[in-house]
Design an enzyme around this catalytic site. Sequence first.
Site, PDB file in Angstrom:
ATOM      1  N   THR A  33       2.977  -1.781   8.791  1.00  3.05           N
ATOM      2  CA  THR A  33       3.457  -2.746   9.787  1.00  3.05           C
ATOM      3  C   THR A  33       3.648  -4.157   9.238  1.00  3.05           C
ATOM      4  O   THR A  33       4.299  -4.993   9.870  1.00  3.05           O
ATOM      5  CB  THR A  33       2.430  -2.875  10.933  1.00  3.05           C
ATOM      6  OG1 THR A  33       1.177  -3.297  10.349  1.00  3.05           O
ATOM      7  CG2 THR A  33       2.221  -1.560  11.661  1.00  3.05           C
ATOM      8  N   HIS A  36       9.453 -24.659   8.256  1.00  6.70           N
ATOM      9  CA  HIS A  36       8.456 -25.382   9.059  1.00  6.70           C
ATOM     10  C   HIS A  36       7.011 -25.174   8.600  1.00  6.70           C
ATOM     11  O   HIS A  36       6.194 -26.079   8.728  1.00  6.70           O
ATOM     12  CB  HIS A  36       8.559 -24.970  10.536  1.00  6.70           C
ATOM     13  CG  HIS A  36       9.814 -25.470  11.190  1.00  6.70           C
ATOM     14  ND1 HIS A  36      10.015 -25.409  12.541  1.00  6.70           N
ATOM     15  CD2 HIS A  36      10.936 -26.048  10.673  1.00  6.70           C
ATOM     16  CE1 HIS A  36      11.208 -25.925  12.837  1.00  6.70           C
ATOM     17  NE2 HIS A  36      11.788 -26.307  11.721  1.00  6.70           N
ATOM     18  N   ASP A  55       0.870  -1.184   0.000  1.00  9.84           N
ATOM     19  CA  ASP A  55       0.000   0.000   0.000  1.00  9.84           C
ATOM     20  C   ASP A  55       0.904   1.231   0.000  1.00  9.84           C
ATOM     21  O   ASP A  55       2.137   1.113  -0.153  1.00  9.84           O
ATOM     22  CB  ASP A  55      -1.002  -0.033   1.179  1.00  9.84           C
ATOM     23  CG  ASP A  55      -0.344   0.187   2.542  1.00  9.84           C
ATOM     24  OD1 ASP A  55       0.906   0.235   2.611  1.00  9.84           O
ATOM     25  OD2 ASP A  55      -1.079   0.292   3.541  1.00  9.84           O
ATOM     26  N   CYS A 104       3.218  -3.220   4.023  1.00  5.71           N
ATOM     27  CA  CYS A 104       2.375  -2.068   4.381  1.00  5.71           C
ATOM     28  C   CYS A 104       3.118  -1.322   5.483  1.00  5.71           C
ATOM     29  O   CYS A 104       4.346  -1.412   5.555  1.00  5.71           O
ATOM     30  CB  CYS A 104       0.962  -2.487   4.762  1.00  5.71           C
ATOM     31  SG  CYS A 104       0.818  -3.606   6.180  1.00  5.71           S
ATOM     32  N   HIS A 142       6.867 -31.690   9.417  1.00  5.21           N
ATOM     33  CA  HIS A 142       6.227 -30.390   9.185  1.00  5.21           C
ATOM     34  C   HIS A 142       5.146 -30.473   8.107  1.00  5.21           C
ATOM     35  O   HIS A 142       4.182 -29.700   8.122  1.00  5.21           O
ATOM     36  CB  HIS A 142       7.280 -29.347   8.813  1.00  5.21           C
ATOM     37  CG  HIS A 142       8.315 -29.179   9.878  1.00  5.21           C
ATOM     38  ND1 HIS A 142       8.001 -28.697  11.128  1.00  5.21           N
ATOM     39  CD2 HIS A 142       9.634 -29.488   9.895  1.00  5.21           C
ATOM     40  CE1 HIS A 142       9.093 -28.700  11.879  1.00  5.21           C
ATOM     41  NE2 HIS A 142      10.098 -29.179  11.156  1.00  5.21           N
TER      42      HIS A 142
HETATM   43  C1  RB5 Z   1      -1.691   2.670   6.618  1.00  7.47           C
HETATM   44  O1  RB5 Z   1      -1.700   3.858   7.329  1.00  7.47           O
HETATM   45  C2  RB5 Z   1      -1.502   1.478   7.554  1.00  7.47           C
HETATM   46  O2  RB5 Z   1      -2.625   1.332   8.356  1.00  7.47           O
HETATM   47  C3  RB5 Z   1      -1.235   0.229   6.774  1.00  7.47           C
HETATM   48  O3  RB5 Z   1      -0.149   0.420   5.945  1.00  7.47           O
HETATM   49  C4  RB5 Z   1      -0.897  -1.007   7.574  1.00  7.47           C
HETATM   50  O4  RB5 Z   1       0.132  -0.797   8.470  1.00  7.47           O
HETATM   51  C5  RB5 Z   1      -2.010  -1.767   8.134  1.00  7.47           C
HETATM   52  O5  RB5 Z   1      -1.835  -2.815   8.765  1.00  7.47           O
END
Ligand code: RB5
Length: 154
Positions: free
Chosen positions: A69, A100, A10, A67, A135
């Site tokens: 996180t 695994h 994203d 993204c 596994h």
């Molecule tokens: C975008 O602001 C953020 O929410 C997205 O990139 C992501 O981290 C969601 O899990």
Amino acid sequence: MMKKLVMGADHAGYALKDKIKAVLIERGYEVTDVGTFSSESCKYPIIAHELCKNIQDGKSEMGILICGTGVGMSLCANKHKGIRAACVSDTFSARLTRMHNDSNVLCFGERVVGYGLAMELVDAFIETEFEGGRHAERVALINAIENENFELLK
Ligand code: RB5
């Protein structure tokens, strides 16, 4: 034989995706890019869905989703049959989830890892093979859970 890869991100992971994609292409990998293609705000579930369809259709073997996180991408990817997505930020887990869990999608966050660590995660993930053996029985159980739950939707 080099694996066929698919990448997606994203707006929060777009810059890192493009940087890693360039390196992988330079190394000779075939990389499909399902977007996004700018820093304009977009919805990560749509990108994750596109990437998973690409793998489900057999067009690519492995995917990389980025993204902010990595968590949102992994949540979405794991709702797809046959997709085993791992959100990691250490190389040990990136390697072990291949050995695994036979994971086929790597997720991480551009707001969590820098370019150097991200490249190490990618290398560990795409260069490690599934160990099989005991596994394989466990992955078969993941598939059994999937089959049961997807059956409920019919
Ligand atoms: C975008 O602001 C953020 O929410 C997205 O990139 C992501 O981290 C969601 O899990």
